[in-house]
Enzyme design. Structure first.
Site, PDB file in Angstrom:
ATOM      1  N   TRP A  50     -29.241 -62.130 -50.978  1.00 41.90           N
ATOM      2  CA  TRP A  50     -28.852 -60.789 -50.544  1.00 41.90           C
ATOM      3  C   TRP A  50     -29.402 -59.717 -51.473  1.00 41.90           C
ATOM      4  CZ3 TRP A  50     -28.153 -60.175 -45.793  1.00 41.90           C
ATOM      5  CH2 TRP A  50     -27.481 -61.125 -45.020  1.00 41.90           C
ATOM      6  N   ASP A  95     -23.231 -54.108 -53.836  1.00 44.51           N
ATOM      7  CA  ASP A  95     -22.981 -54.718 -52.525  1.00 44.51           C
ATOM      8  C   ASP A  95     -21.830 -55.708 -52.692  1.00 44.51           C
ATOM      9  OD1 ASP A  95     -22.907 -56.164 -50.203  1.00 44.51           O
ATOM     10  OD2 ASP A  95     -25.012 -56.796 -50.243  1.00 44.51           O
ATOM     11  N   LYS A 154     -16.509 -59.947 -43.660  1.00 48.26           N
ATOM     12  CA  LYS A 154     -16.144 -61.040 -44.552  1.00 48.26           C
ATOM     13  C   LYS A 154     -14.685 -60.906 -44.974  1.00 48.26           C
ATOM     14  CE  LYS A 154     -20.705 -61.726 -44.653  1.00 48.26           C
ATOM     15  NZ  LYS A 154     -21.855 -61.010 -45.177  1.00 48.26           N
TER      16      LYS A 154
END
Ligand SMILES: *Cc1c(COP(=O)(O)O)cnc(C)c1O
Length: 361
Positions: free
Chosen positions: A103, A173, A197
């Site tokens: 990511w 993030d 999530k």
């Protein structure tokens, strides 16, 4: 109650059953209005109250200081990979990225399209099994920002310490770890997270941004991506994801009922510790991540014999344990154990793993 399995999906992930039941109970007739919450104008007083309450609860949970704005946006964490350089950097300006996995590299690749994004430290040397220590980070003096990914959802690498970046805004993030424990928001310039999530359903992205960063955009930033525009319009420059905001609001209320983030942190710590302890004791399962860099939320593991992966997944599913397949880029298994996964569910997973290992021996 209807049949619910233990869902270890990495995202969109399990939501608390109590939240879904509440949503179900008020689906057709929300607050006696005779319509569902998704059939209301986003400009109505009633829906504005949903947003205000959600924001207030999120502020209370995280202790968000008053000089930070909370934005409820769309486009996922992925659109923030573009929005961040487009708001915080000028073309050619350096931005530092810490590469801890898939990511962070996606964020970096997008950053490079809009500014001089560079890697200031990388977990590459460890094969992405540990976070490079802060002493090895080579930060630039005049970077527009430093970007970190405190929890790598795919690799299962996490760090909960907050690096010192001086006057350079720290951007994080937090998609897969926000709300898993308390957080000192004041140390960050900007925090962002896709909701699916640990916040709510997909379709909503939460951005928490310090006010002095709202006006750094250089003019080419698309209107809808401008933090200033979104902040000035209460995240309603255009139609927001109303159902997702409502559901996230229910999750924030549920978290407060559980005792807030300190209580969640204790539960999450125990859940992860139990699963890692079992994996480490076993000579059949393995987790390759260095102990100090292990994620509380996403726990990848392999079986001693990859040929057994299919059978493991089938039998897990028959036992009501779903979505344990690892990411396609790393293989093996991954258990995502976000807030909505109970300690009992982790116990059932360990029980299954133990029985499976015994059977195939
Ligand atoms: C899931 C995830 C993303 C991508 O989120 P989208 O909402 O699908 O864009 C980005 N970063 C991290 C850490 C993630 O876990």
């Amino acid at each position: 109650m209807s049949h619910r399995v233990d869902n270890f999906c990495s995202g969109p992930a399990a939501l608390p059953t109590a939240v879904l039941e509440k949503a179900q109970a008020e689906l057709l007739d929300w607050q006696g209005m005779g319509v569902s919450v998704m059939e209301l104008s986003h400009r109505s007083q009633e829906f504005q109250a949903v947003c205000d309450t959600a924001e207030k609860n999120l502020r209370d949970l995280l202790g968000i200081p008053v000089n930070y704005r909370v934005l409820f946006l769309q486009g996922g964490a992925t659109l923030q990979f573009s929005a961040i350089p487009l708001n915080l950097a000028s073309a050619g300006q350096v931005a530092d990225y810490i590469d801890t996995g898939i990511w962070s590299r996606k964020a970096l690749a997008e950053g490079k399209r809009y500014c001089a994004a560079r890697v200031a430290a990388s977990a590459d040397a460890s094969g992405y099994t540990s976070v490079p220590p802060e002493s090895q980070w080579q930060l630039s003096d005049k970077a527009a920002y430093v970007h970190i990914t405190p929890n790598e959802t795919i690799g299962g690498v996490e760090f909960d310490w907050i690096p010192e970046t001086g006057d350079v805004p720290l951007v994080a993030d937090l998609s897969s770890t926000i709300l898993s424990r308390p957080l000192d928001v004041s140390r960050f310039g900007l925090i962002y997270a896709g909701a699916q999530k640990n916040i709510g359903p997909s379709g909503l992205t939460v951005v928490i941004v310090r006010e002095d960063l709202l006006d750094r955009a250089q003019g080419v930033t698309p209107t809808l991506l401008s933090y200033r525009t979104q902040a000035d319009n209460g995240s309603m420059y255009n139609t927001p994801p109303t159902l997702a905001i409502y559901l996230a609001g229910l999750v924030f209320e549920w978290l407060r009922e559980q005792g807030g983030l300190s209580a969640m942190a204790e539960i999450n710590r125990r859940k992860a510790a139990r699963l890692y302890a079992y994996i480490d004791e076993s000579d059949f399962y393995n987790n390759p991540i260095e102990v100090s860099s292990r994620s509380w939320m996403n726990i990848p593991f392999t079986l001693a014999d990859d040929q057994l992966n299919g059978r493991f997944l089938n039998e897990a599913e028959e036992s009501g344990l779903l979505n344990l397949q690892g990411h396609r880029s790393v293989g093996g298994m991954r258990a995502s154990i976000y807030n909505a996964i109970s300690e009992d569910a982790v116990g059932r997973l360990i029980g299954f793993m133990d029985e499976f290992a015994r059977q195939v021996r």
